[in-house]
Design a protein around this motif. Sequence first.
Motif, short mmCIF file in Angstrom:
data_model
loop_
_atom_site.label_atom_id
_atom_site.label_comp_id
_atom_site.label_asym_id
_atom_site.label_seq_id
_atom_site.Cartn_x
_atom_site.Cartn_y
_atom_site.Cartn_z
N TYR A 8 0.62 0.59 15.71
CA TYR A 8 0.80 -0.28 16.87
C TYR A 8 -0.51 -0.98 17.23
O TYR A 8 -0.54 -2.18 17.49
CB TYR A 8 1.29 0.55 18.05
CG TYR A 8 1.40 -0.21 19.36
CD1 TYR A 8 2.45 -1.10 19.58
CD2 TYR A 8 0.46 -0.04 20.38
CE1 TYR A 8 2.56 -1.80 20.78
CE2 TYR A 8 0.55 -0.73 21.57
CZ TYR A 8 1.61 -1.60 21.77
OH TYR A 8 1.70 -2.30 22.95
N ARG A 9 -1.59 -0.22 17.18
CA ARG A 9 -2.91 -0.81 17.48
C ARG A 9 -3.29 -1.87 16.46
O ARG A 9 -3.79 -2.94 16.81
CB ARG A 9 -3.98 0.30 17.54
CG ARG A 9 -5.40 -0.21 17.65
CD ARG A 9 -5.63 -1.01 18.92
NE ARG A 9 -6.85 -1.80 18.83
CZ ARG A 9 -6.97 -3.04 19.27
NH1 ARG A 9 -5.97 -3.67 19.85
NH2 ARG A 9 -8.12 -3.69 19.15
N THR A 47 -1.16 -5.01 17.21
CA THR A 47 -1.56 -5.76 18.41
C THR A 47 -2.92 -6.42 18.24
O THR A 47 -3.20 -7.43 18.89
CB THR A 47 -1.58 -4.86 19.66
OG1 THR A 47 -2.42 -3.72 19.42
CG2 THR A 47 -0.18 -4.38 20.00
N LEU A 102 -2.54 -10.09 17.31
CA LEU A 102 -1.84 -11.02 18.20
C LEU A 102 -2.64 -12.29 18.47
O LEU A 102 -2.08 -13.38 18.56
CB LEU A 102 -1.52 -10.34 19.54
CG LEU A 102 -0.31 -9.41 19.56
CD1 LEU A 102 -0.23 -8.70 20.89
CD2 LEU A 102 0.98 -10.18 19.28
N VAL A 131 -6.03 -6.77 25.42
CA VAL A 131 -5.01 -6.02 24.67
C VAL A 131 -5.49 -4.60 24.38
O VAL A 131 -4.73 -3.64 24.51
CB VAL A 131 -4.65 -6.76 23.35
CG1 VAL A 131 -3.81 -5.87 22.44
CG2 VAL A 131 -3.89 -8.06 23.65
#
Length: 203
Positions: A149-150, A153, A156, A177
């Motif tokens: 997930y890190r 993100t 992004l 973020v």
Amino acid sequence: MEIQERILDTAFSLFCQFGTRSITMDDIAQRMGVSKKTLYAHFADKDELVMHAISRYLDNMDKECIENQDKASNAIDELFLVMKMMDQSFRNMNPIILFDLQKFHARAYQVFQNYMNNNLQKTVRQNLERGVREGLYRTDFDIGIMTQYRLATSMLCFQPDVFPYGKYDMSKVQCIVLEHFLYGLVSAEGYKRVEENKLQLQK
């Protein structure tokens, strides 16, 4: 500084600002005040130059991540050092650079992918494990999922349909973020440590 390092620094600075596609070997030579022949004495072509410039940048990022691990007294302090690093690294960077790598420089893009899937993944996972051991992160989350997930993100800010260039600053997006990610991880003790770090930054 050796001429090869100067070439890589100059090229990477231009690539960050304008992307790789719009920058020619002539542009790099002109910015340096040298002949194009000098560039070709060190790099076979622009593609090779791009690959070496990206590799050098990522190697430096990796070394700094390792230094942050050693320097930080705990996992949260480490992430605040990472925020500082990202603020310096991504300031004035044009997100089009990643699109250009993917479309026009397959070898350089593969170097980037390898860094994300190996070095950065390892760094993120180690930080999560460290924070859990120190009691600063919660224990009720899946470390594998949160690692991925890190990583997701962190990309992004390179998506102009999400954060249009010129409207959003890449370094600010990255830091916000990461801070949001951190708040989702911390224990009660970790939350106090985050607030302490934020107060230190404001001084």
